[in-house]
Write an enzyme that holds these catalytic residues in place. Structure first.
Site, short mmCIF file in Angstrom:
data_model
loop_
_atom_site.label_atom_id
_atom_site.label_comp_id
_atom_site.label_asym_id
_atom_site.label_seq_id
_atom_site.Cartn_x
_atom_site.Cartn_y
_atom_site.Cartn_z
N CYS A 64 0.79 -1.23 0.00
CA CYS A 64 0.00 0.00 0.00
C CYS A 64 0.82 1.28 0.00
CB CYS A 64 -0.95 0.00 1.19
SG CYS A 64 -2.24 -1.25 1.10
N ASP A 65 2.10 1.19 -0.34
CA ASP A 65 2.93 2.40 -0.39
C ASP A 65 3.80 2.39 -1.65
OD1 ASP A 65 3.81 4.83 0.53
OD2 ASP A 65 5.32 4.00 1.87
#
Length: 266
Positions: A64-65
């Site tokens: 998620c980054d």
């Protein structure tokens, strides 16, 4: 193998220190370095799009980054290989959420207003589904629902950024309400979308990546019982026809993008 992660050295790691291999590569948005390596931005953009679309829509286990500093690219036998770094922020999403999210993005890509409404409501957006769709795509509702192949295309220029900022300020209260209503998984996926959108904009391949996303969404939805058999096959065929339309639009847009890049002072 087109995706690689650094190997963990467990003997040199602890609960406070994680020791991993040092990885070589260049930034995925550095066009000069990509050219030096003999890699095409379109191929890199497609690889990144396919990797994260498969994580989100097929596996449900998501990095998620994915900003550009957490990715490297290298040339392996003439093809790009993606190296993923910084694995401290992942999210596991369950099948029900994954299928609804896949259905939502499929509807967004093909400007299916009823599908957008239905899948947004399943994520607690209620009557605020137009704003929810705008948050996901960084586009106003009237453009999201246009029956055009490039309706979600982001130009990435200063004028467009100002419009997005003004839109966010005007709908600030509604955005805040939505962020409190949607499932917690959505908050990290919104962050993931923003990171990938920035990389996509730098590489200039929006339509190609929507084709990748549409195909992975269709693949995820095919898992459901109602998508199996003849019905599923017909729906998949329909998606492929619409993806062909996106591909033709991509080929049509490419000369315009090339002309713009040639005229750019950069």
């Amino acid at each position: 193998l087109q995706v690689e992660v650094p190997r963990v050295h467990r003997g040199l790691s602890s609960s406070r220190v994680l020791t991993m291999d040092f990885m070589e590569g260049v930034s995925p948005t550095d066009r000069g370095e990509l050219k030096r390596l003999g890699l095409k931005p379109a191929a890199v953009a497609t690889l990144i799009a396919r990797t994260f679309a498969e994580m989100i829509f097929v596996h449900g286990f998501v990095h998620c980054d994915p900003h550009e500093a957490n990715m490297l690219v290298k040339n392996v036998h003439g093809q790009p290989r993606l190296v993923l770094l910084d694995h401290g922020l992942y999210r596991q999403i369950d099948d029900v959420f994954r299928w609804e999210y896949a259905g939502l993005w499929k509807s967004l890509i093909f400007a299916d207003e009823e599908g957008i409404k239905r899948h947004s409501e399943s994520m607690n957006a209620g009557d605020m589904y137009p704003l929810f769709a705008a948050m996901l795509t960084a586009k106003p509702w009237d453009q999201i629902t246009r029956k055009e192949a490039n309706h979600l295309h982001l130009k990435g220029n200063e004028e467009e950024r100002k419009v997005i900022q003004q839109y966010a300020m005007f709908y600030f209260d509604g955005i805040t309400q939505l962020l409190h209503k949607v499932p917690r998984e959505m908050l990290l996926l919104l962050k993931t979308n923003d990171c990938l959108r920035a990389v996509d904009s730098a590489l200039g391949q929006p339509v190609n990546n929507y084709m990748v996303t549409a195909r992975e969404c269709s693949r995820a939805l095919a898992e459901r019982q109602e998508e199996q058999g003849l019905k599923g096959a017909l729906r998949s065929l329909g998606v492929e026809w619409r993806i062909l339309g996106l591909r033709l639009a991509s080929l049509w847009m490419r000369p315009a993008q090339t002309s713009f890049q040639a005229a750019s002072p950069d």
